[in-house]
Structures are given as structure tokens and as C-alpha cells.
Design an enzyme around this catalytic site. Sequence first.
Site, PDB file in Angstrom:
ATOM      1  CB  SER A 143      -0.866   0.001   1.273  1.00 29.08           C
ATOM      2  OG  SER A 143      -1.423   1.278   1.522  1.00 29.08           O
ATOM      3  CE1 TYR A 156      -3.701  -2.582   4.843  1.00 29.67           C
ATOM      4  CE2 TYR A 156      -2.954  -0.319   4.638  1.00 29.67           C
ATOM      5  CZ  TYR A 156      -3.394  -1.494   4.054  1.00 29.67           C
ATOM      6  OH  TYR A 156      -3.519  -1.578   2.693  1.00 29.67           O
TER       7      TYR A 156
END
Length: 265
Positions: A143, A156
Amino acid sequence: MDKGYDRIAVVTGANSGIGKATAVALAEQGFDVGITFHTDRNSADEVAELVRESGREAAVRQHDLTDPERAARVVDELAEELGLGVLINNAGTGSAEPLLDMDYQRWRSVLAVDLDGAFLCAQRAARRMIDSGRGGRIINVTSVHEELPRVGAGPYCAAKGGLRMLSRVLALELAEYGITVNTVAPGEIATAMTGQEDRLPQIGSRPGYPIARAGDAREVAAALAFLAGPAASYITGTTLFVDGGLGLMGPQAGGALGTGDWRHG
């Protein structure tokens, strides 16, 4: 040069979003595809049918990365059924709560899925690629948050940043076997994870992004398929950002904000 790795890919979390688009893109490029899913078997079977419509073989397995050691065995199962030349670690989860409010089990659950599971799947895949003597590809979907932080996404971000460095170490350790290891870092993509499943990105809907829209899963899939293919044989240990320039906006956006509302997500 490439050792002629098998054109067989395992794509985790391939029943929707980026994983689904990637499975289809790889099949169109001549790959057989192993498909994993967490809970929705029907959607995984639908993706398998799309792969078969391209004239390629497909196999489906349930894959629960909250138990990463057991889940990693699925890589071996799919390799036994189809073979294995490419692993794409796409399955993942997220969080939306401040770190000071988060209990340890929640922290560990995200790390287990997004980092531990990817490590164990990559380890099993790499061992098989080495044994085959034909090399291969490992591509980890991270990401923009492998590099850029976000309020409320502590585990995350930590997992994706860790996965970037894990990928780089693997790239060093596996290069002698003809195995490349890279990451693809999407920005905001119109998928179920961002509440936009089956919705085409709307041009102009993200005025703060250089390309003023969310991305399409097929745009990320194209990057993954490129890194999985023979044209990417001299690329390893790197990250390909597919974010519409979102990563460029960190310093710019920080200077343009007029309130501290961003501190609360």
C-alpha cells in the site's frame, strides 16, 4: 536471464477486488491460477470460471490468514495440484482505530494476516521455486502506507512497511536462484476494502489527488501482471507505486490543511 519459470500463479485473496482482477489478467497472459479466498467460496468459484474461460486451469482453496501457519499450507496444496512459478500475496486486512485505544489482540490479528501470513506463504513458495531449479516471482501487495502513515491504521502501516523490508531481504537472498521479489503499493482503489466494490472510479471525485479519482483494480492488476511476466526479469527488490500520484501529496497536503481535523482520521 530467466530460467523459464512455470507460468502458474497463486494469488491470495483472489475472489474480489485487486486479487480477482489479477487472476483474470494473469489468465489472459497464459497463466494457470490458484485462487484463495477467506469466506466467500461462491465468488472464488466465479473467478475460477473466468480463468477457465481464458483457456487456463484454475484451482480454489479456502485460506484463513488469522492462522497463518495453517493458511500457508494452502500454497503447497495449490502447488501440488497446479505447479507454481509465481506467488502474489494479495490477501490482507486493515484497522480503523487509534493505537492508544487498541488492544494487543487486535494489533496482532492485523500483523498476522498482513505480515506473518505473507512471510510464511512466500517462504513455502520460495522453497518450491528453488527445488524446481527454474526460478520464479514473488510479488507482495502492500500500500502507499508501506511508506506513508495514516491515523487509525497503525498495525496496517506497520505490517505494510514490514512487508516492504521483508521483500527486499528476500530479493537479496533469492536472486541467486532466479527468483525476483517486489512489492506493488496501491493508493486508494475502488474495491470492497474502500467501500467501492463494483463502482467505477469517478473522475474528479478526489480533488486532492494529482489524478483526481480513485484507482481501478484492473490498473493494479496490470502492474502485478507485468512484474509476474518475463519482461520484468531484471527488476527485484523494488516497489511499484500505483497511486495516481497520491504519495506525492504528503508535504503539499500538510501545508494546505487549515484545521487539525486530520488528527482524528
